[in-house]
Design a protein around this motif. Structure first.
Motif, mmCIF file in Angstrom:
data_model
loop_
_atom_site.group_PDB
_atom_site.id
_atom_site.type_symbol
_atom_site.label_atom_id
_atom_site.label_comp_id
_atom_site.label_asym_id
_atom_site.label_seq_id
_atom_site.Cartn_x
_atom_site.Cartn_y
_atom_site.Cartn_z
ATOM 1 N N SER A 1 16.010 -94.346 66.854
ATOM 2 C CA SER A 1 16.147 -95.035 65.934
ATOM 3 C C SER A 1 17.302 -96.059 65.708
ATOM 4 C CB SER A 1 17.311 -93.494 65.420
ATOM 5 O OG SER A 1 18.058 -93.214 65.658
ATOM 6 N N THR A 2 17.744 -95.910 66.923
ATOM 7 C CA THR A 2 18.220 -97.895 67.087
ATOM 8 C C THR A 2 17.488 -98.344 67.502
ATOM 9 O OG1 THR A 2 18.862 -96.494 69.137
ATOM 10 C CG2 THR A 2 20.254 -96.545 67.894
ATOM 11 N N ASP A 3 15.982 -98.190 67.982
ATOM 12 C CA ASP A 3 14.913 -99.913 67.874
ATOM 13 C C ASP A 3 14.952 -99.455 66.695
ATOM 14 O OD1 ASP A 3 15.432 -98.929 71.098
ATOM 15 O OD2 ASP A 3 13.924 -97.790 71.479
ATOM 16 N N ILE A 4 14.582 -98.586 66.494
ATOM 17 C CA ILE A 4 14.084 -99.084 64.960
ATOM 18 C C ILE A 4 14.881 -100.462 64.248
ATOM 19 C CG2 ILE A 4 13.223 -98.739 62.508
ATOM 20 C CD1 ILE A 4 11.409 -98.102 65.165
ATOM 21 N N GLU A 5 16.133 -99.775 64.170
ATOM 22 C CA GLU A 5 17.057 -100.562 63.606
ATOM 23 C C GLU A 5 17.010 -102.065 64.091
ATOM 24 O OE1 GLU A 5 20.748 -101.776 61.833
ATOM 25 O OE2 GLU A 5 19.041 -100.405 61.368
ATOM 26 N N ASP A 6 17.301 -102.205 65.653
ATOM 27 C CA ASP A 6 17.364 -103.143 66.319
ATOM 28 C C ASP A 6 15.785 -104.442 66.033
ATOM 29 O OD1 ASP A 6 19.869 -102.557 67.620
ATOM 30 O OD2 ASP A 6 18.467 -102.211 70.060
ATOM 31 N N ARG B 1 22.309 -108.638 55.067
ATOM 32 C CA ARG B 1 21.049 -108.424 56.002
ATOM 33 C C ARG B 1 19.308 -109.337 55.010
ATOM 34 N NH1 ARG B 1 20.153 -102.989 58.408
ATOM 35 N NH2 ARG B 1 18.090 -103.925 59.081
ATOM 36 N N THR C 1 13.840 -104.253 63.070
ATOM 37 C CA THR C 1 14.155 -104.506 61.713
ATOM 38 C C THR C 1 15.226 -105.517 61.742
ATOM 39 O OG1 THR C 1 13.854 -102.560 60.656
ATOM 40 C CG2 THR C 1 14.594 -103.860 59.841
ATOM 41 N N ARG C 2 16.054 -106.022 62.166
ATOM 42 C CA ARG C 2 16.844 -106.593 62.247
ATOM 43 C C ARG C 2 17.121 -107.975 62.866
ATOM 44 N NH1 ARG C 2 22.842 -105.259 62.508
ATOM 45 N NH2 ARG C 2 23.647 -107.742 62.944
ATOM 46 N N ARG D 1 19.992 -101.517 74.499
ATOM 47 C CA ARG D 1 19.453 -101.877 72.486
ATOM 48 C C ARG D 1 18.655 -103.689 73.157
ATOM 49 N NH1 ARG D 1 22.342 -99.609 69.109
ATOM 50 N NH2 ARG D 1 21.039 -100.920 67.903
ATOM 51 N N PRO E 1 24.130 -104.217 54.392
ATOM 52 C CA PRO E 1 22.597 -104.314 53.925
ATOM 53 C C PRO E 1 22.330 -105.942 52.851
ATOM 54 C CG PRO E 1 23.596 -101.668 53.686
ATOM 55 C CD PRO E 1 24.682 -102.829 53.877
#
Length: 399
Positions: free
Chosen positions: A132-137, A72, A139-140, A13, A69
């Motif tokens: 998908s977790t990479d896209i989330e990371d 964030r 964004t965060r 991650r 959300p």
């Protein structure tokens, strides 16, 4: 440490990647910060590094924290939790140190842009593709950087504002008082009289110099107010504008005995104005006419009060015209009245006409200039006669 140029999909991650590749990220941060010259020219590696390690630690921890959300969304706009230790340390301290080192706000913000690009570039180089977790990371990560930028800018701006207020305090109080004492002392000596012509001349020069310094001080104070969005304060009363013009002309005539002034009026010369502020405008315009006008011709001041809604004042002098290019910019700050070299005794530092425009607009009026070889130079003021018209004009300008 993993080679950053080696592409791999190890499933890590982004938070783990930042911690494990901190040295490489910091190295790129320092290399970019060193390009922010001239501020960075004499800075050590440690100074350039500043609080990047703390910033990276915050970002990594933030990526692993549970957030709604809404949290964030707020955080990306600099509205993170009030007890967030980052908001009390790294971002603000980084802004304060960069300001102290001479970085302007654009240079400081550009460091965050470079940090964002560096981390994303290095991290993506380790992946064959993004899950998908990479896209989330990602964004965060962007939200955390946005928060850091917002907090750094807020602290930088607050520090600048505090410095401005200190500057205004020094100018408005600590400097004005000794200037007032010098001026009053010179006036007292003039009233007391002296048998020594040379001493009388020196006293007169002291009084004139103190008055010049006070006018410069007033211009700088007004400029500082306008630069930070604070309108020049005015206090209107009903006055005879023609009488005020004669008063200012008499003051200048006493100092410039070789110059001729003609003040005339027609119609009703009364209006609702701040006499001190309008006097400041008139003194500046007549002073410009003295400085740049033809010494052989009179300085003509005309007050026209035939319009029931407004009073018009014109200040005219013969002499070299103002070029069309200069006329377009003449009411901007730091622009002097003529193309030629200014007199060494100039008192407005190029601020006078800009301040005059601000004062006239604060009255709800307008100021303009015309100048040519045949007719000379004329500055025109149109002032609303009443507060009611003033309000209408302000509303029309969206003020």
């Amino acid at each position: 440490m993993t080679n950053l140029n080696e592409r791999q999909g190890d499933g890590r991650r982004l938070a783990d990647f930042i911690r494990q590749n901190q040295a490489a990220i910091v190295k790129e941060w320092i290399e970019f910060a060193r390009t922010r010259s001239p501020a960075s020219n004499k800075m050590s590696k440690l100074a350039l590094e500043d609080h990047i390690v703390d910033i990276l630690a915050f970002v990594a921890d933030d990526l692993e924290s549970a957030q709604t959300p809404r949290e964030r969304f707020d955080k990306s706009r600099g509205k993170g939790p009030q007890d967030n230790p980052f908001s009390e340390s790294a971002a603000e301290i980084h802004a304060a140190l960069r300001l102290a080192d001479g970085f302007d706000i654009d240079q400081m913000v550009s460091e965050y842009w470079a940090l964002r690009a560096s981390v994303v570039k290095q991290w993506v180089a380790h992946h064959q593709g993004l899950a998908s977790t990479d896209i989330e990371d990602l964004t965060r990560f962007n939200e955390a950087i946005d928060q850091a930028v917002t907090e750094s800018v807020a602290h930088y701006t607050k520090t600048i504002n505090d410095s401005r207020n200190l500057f205004l305090g020094v100018l408005g109080h600590d400097l004005r008082n000794p200037l007032g004492a010098v001026s009053m002392g010179a006036q007292w000596m003039e009233r007391s009289g002296t048998t020594d012509a040379q001493q009388a001349k020196v006293v007169s020069e002291i009084r004139t110099a103190a008055g010049r310094a006070t006018r410069i001080l007033n211009d700088l104070l007004d400029l500082t107010r306008s630069a930070f969005g604070t309108e020049i304060p005015i206090a209107k009363i009903r006055i005879d504008i023609a009488a005020l013009c004669r008063e200012i002309a008499d003051e200048l005539r006493a100092i410039h005995v070789d110059r001729s002034f003609e003040v005339t009026h027609e119609g009703d010369p009364t209006g609702s104005c701040d006499p001190a502020r309008l006097g400041q405008v008139l003194s500046n315009l007549m002073g410009n006419a003295i400085q740049y006008g033809d010494v052989s011709g009179p300085i003509t001041v005309t007050v026209a009060g035939n319009d029931p809604n407004a009073v018009t004042i014109t200040v005219h002098n013969l002499g070299p015209p103002i070029s069309p290019e200069t006329q377009k910019a003449i009411f901007q700050s730091w622009i002097r009245g003529q193309d030629g070299n200014p007199s060494e005794h100039s008192t407005h530092l190029g601020l006078g006409l800009y301040i005059a425009k601000l004062i006239v607009e604060a009255h709800g009026g307008e100021i303009s200039v015309t100048s040519n070889e045949q007719t000379g130079t004329t500055f025109s003021l149109q002032l609303p006669r009443s507060d009611a018209l003033d309000c209408v004009k302000r509303k029309a300008r969206g003020v």
